[in-house]
Structure formats: structure tokens, C-alpha cells
Design a protein around this motif. Sequence first.
Motif, mmCIF file in Angstrom:
data_model
loop_
_atom_site.group_PDB
_atom_site.id
_atom_site.type_symbol
_atom_site.label_atom_id
_atom_site.label_comp_id
_atom_site.label_asym_id
_atom_site.label_seq_id
_atom_site.Cartn_x
_atom_site.Cartn_y
_atom_site.Cartn_z
ATOM 1 N N ASP A 127 0.839 -1.206 0.000
ATOM 2 C CA ASP A 127 0.000 0.000 0.000
ATOM 3 C C ASP A 127 0.866 1.246 0.000
ATOM 4 O O ASP A 127 2.109 1.160 0.044
ATOM 5 C CB ASP A 127 -0.983 -0.016 1.184
ATOM 6 C CG ASP A 127 -0.267 -0.131 2.528
ATOM 7 O OD1 ASP A 127 0.847 0.425 2.651
ATOM 8 O OD2 ASP A 127 -0.793 -0.783 3.443
ATOM 9 N N ASN A 268 -6.974 -0.737 -4.238
ATOM 10 C CA ASN A 268 -5.902 -1.268 -3.379
ATOM 11 C C ASN A 268 -4.698 -0.320 -3.373
ATOM 12 O O ASN A 268 -3.554 -0.774 -3.459
ATOM 13 C CB ASN A 268 -5.438 -2.643 -3.876
ATOM 14 C CG ASN A 268 -6.469 -3.721 -3.632
ATOM 15 O OD1 ASN A 268 -7.502 -3.455 -3.026
ATOM 16 N ND2 ASN A 268 -6.194 -4.919 -4.091
ATOM 17 N N ASP A 269 -4.963 0.964 -3.350
ATOM 18 C CA ASP A 269 -3.915 2.008 -3.328
ATOM 19 C C ASP A 269 -3.129 2.121 -4.643
ATOM 20 O O ASP A 269 -2.126 2.827 -4.705
ATOM 21 C CB ASP A 269 -2.931 1.812 -2.168
ATOM 22 C CG ASP A 269 -3.441 2.463 -0.890
ATOM 23 O OD1 ASP A 269 -4.577 2.983 -0.905
ATOM 24 O OD2 ASP A 269 -2.705 2.465 0.117
#
Length: 380
Positions: A127, A268-269
Motif C-alpha cells: 500500500d 488497493n492504493d
Amino acid sequence: MNYDIIIIGAGLSGCSAAIQLGQLGYRVLLLEQNHYPIHKLCGEFLSIEVIEIFAKLGILDRVRTLGAQPIHRAYLTTASGASFRSQLPSTALGLSRYQLDLMLFERAQSLNVHCQDLTKVAGVSGDLAKGFLVSTNKGNFTSRLVIGAFGKRSPLDRSLARQFIQQKSPWIAYKGHFTGVDIQDVIELHSFPNGYCGLSQIETGEINVCWIAHQRVMQEELDPELKIPKSLGQNPVLADRFRNMQQTSVNLQGLSQITFALKGNFYNDICMIGDTAGMIAPLCGDGMAMALRSAEIAVPLVSQFLNGEVNVNNINKFKQNYAIAWQREFQTRLQLGRAMHNCFVQPVLAHLGVNICHAFPFLGSWIIGATRGGAGQSKF
Ligand SMILES: Cc1cc2nc3c(=O)[nH]c(=O)nc-3n(C[C@H](O)[C@H](O)[C@H](O)COP(=O)(O)OP(=O)(O)OC[C@H]3O[C@@H](n4cnc5c(N)ncnc54)[C@H](O)[C@@H]3O)c2cc1C
């Protein structure tokens, strides 16, 4: 970390982001599953708004030298025989993806960008707070940020469990190069039941022919004379084009499950650009310009992140800023594009729409202009 940033996919948006971030001096890794040059499925019709972007990316002279074809007019027809001719709001260009993607990839290679082709990304973990691990068939790489530029639909969407991939889409497209008809300076769009087909000239003088249709059209028997699904031959102008054209491409490119859904700007970033975030209906001929422009929107924000201007407490704000900028620029165009696509594939609505444009040409010209970004003062 191996890199400041890893970009997955070296299509238009991925190469464009890589060139800009390379120019800013970041350590960039650009990963592409294919080896260039390759033919890609596309109408190969470029809006003029790309000219300024090509200049900034440093490829405009090469585009000119290659002989991209200027296009000034549009010609729309329907199966019922209705038609509409219009000047385009500004000059467009016909240029093959075979050349354009190669040009951008080579431009990225010429900068301080590590470009790796034949490298397929299988998964991404991590992340924005801790950094990312990108796994590929050529090993693993790490970076502080990842940009997803892997196009309309990729097995990677499935391994990332993106939601849109669960929904089936009935739209299938084919593209090939042909000769035998004289189509200069015009983009032709021919509607047929459950689909439409675009024709325009590219730098080689060949005609790029690209059609998108509901899967039920592709399941039809072929017209015995024209060797295309019978629905395409229901448009008399299109039938006439196919009667006179000869295919020069060895194979037609095909793609199924084409969706015009909004897919999200971050997942998911991972920062999504180009078709990976959302694709405009091909009828508008603006997807390539949008892909290039989305990279332009993302790069300054990504740069802020890499410069340390974003910390763990304001990561959400950073993601929100990109989503807002993306939606401000593209949301209306995407909605209008979807509406136009839905009209043009239905014979009654296509007939009505084209006749209205014929009766009120200013309306037709306005609609064509509204599906694209500002042309600025660009000249080719
Ligand atoms: C039928 C049709 C006609 C169109 N006609 C036009 C038109 O005339 N004009 C126009 O402006 N737009 C048109 N478009 C839209 C345009 O083609 C796209 O919007 C544009 O290509 C988007 O660029 P991109 O960089 O997002 O994706 P792409 O150009 O598709 O690039 C994605 C790249 O990612 C790579 N990749 C995918 N998965 C992986 C992986 N796991 N690992 C590594 N690499 C990966 C792919 O190989 C590819 O090179 C059309 C679209 C369709 C479907």
C-alpha cells in the motif's frame, strides 16, 4: 525500494506517465507484457487535443514525419439510409497504433526510464504507506507507488479482484486494415443493428476498419458475398465499402467483454489511469486522448506523493484529489459517450438521431464537440 514508481502497461497512458515522470527525474520502471511493434485493436482516429500532449512528450515531429493523416470531416450513416455529414470541430489525425505505441515506448526508453517488455504482471501487494511488491514472470520488483495502466481488461483485474470483472459485457470488437476505397480526410461511422463500424485512413494510406457489436451479431452467419456478419451488410453504405475493400492485415484483431463502466481511480492504493480507470465509448473516438490526458492529471499528484508532500495522515485526501480531478474532466464525456453508443446501436434511435443531426447540423456538430476535450490552439 528498487524504484520510486512502477507503471504496469506500456500503452498510451502508461508510456505517457513514464515519460513525464522520467523527465522529472524519478526512478521509473515501465512493465509491458508484449513486445513492440504490435497491432492493437483501435479505431486509430486521434482527436486534435493530443497534439499539444505529443509536443510535451517529445514525439510530435516523429508523428508528423510518419505522415499521420489529417481528418476534417465526419460522415454518419444508418441501416435505414439516413446520413449526416459534418465538419469536425478541429482537425483529427489517422495514425496506427502499430506506430504510435512503439514511438511512445521508444521515447520512454530514450529517457531515464527502465522499460521492460515481455514482462507480465501477475500480482501487486502492499500500500501507499509501506510501499508495493509487484510480481511478474521475470521476478519481483518493489516501489513506493504503482500506476495501473493495463488497459480495458487484463487477467490482472481478476487477480486484483476488481469488481467490474465479475460483470459480463456483451460487446465485442474487431479491427483490420484494408485498401480499395477512397476515404480521405473523413471519419465514417456506419450504424447497423446492434453495432457500428468506423473507417478512416492511417499513415500508410490504408483504411482502418473497426467495428463493435453485440455478441449476438458475431454469432450470425456470414453474408456469403461480403464475408461479414449479416447485420453489418444491412447498412447499404457499409455493405458497399466491404464489397470494394481488400483486407491487407494478415489477421483481424478481436476483443470481447468490452465495458464502458467506471472502474475506479484507486484500487488497493494503485493509481489507475487510461482505460484501467474507465473507457469512453469508441463511437466518440476520444479514448486515446483521454488515456494521455489522464496521465497528465495523475503525474503532478504522483509527484507530490513522491516528494514527500503526502504523509500517512493525508493519503485519503491525496486519493480523493485525483478522483475529483479525473471526474471533473471525464465524467460528462463518458456519460454522453454511453448515451450516444446506446442510440447508435439501435436502428430506430440511430435513424432518428442521424435525421435530427441532418435537420439541425449545429446540434450534430455540438454533440461531436461535446465528446472531446478542448482543442486549444493546436495545429498539425
Ligand atoms: C473498438 C474500439 C475502438 C476504439 N477506437 C478508438 C479511436 O478511434 N480513437 C480513440 O481515441 N480511442 C479509441 N478507442 C479507445 C482506445 O483504444 C483506448 O482508450 C486507449 O487505447 C487506452 O489506452 P490505455 O493506455 O489505457 O490502454 P492500452 O493502450 O490498451 O494499453 C494497455 C497496455 O497494458 C498492457 N498490459 C495489460 N495487462 C498487463 C499485465 N498484466 N502486465 C503487463 N502489461 C500489461 C497491454 O499489453 C497494453 O500494452 C477504441 C476502443 C475500442 C474498444
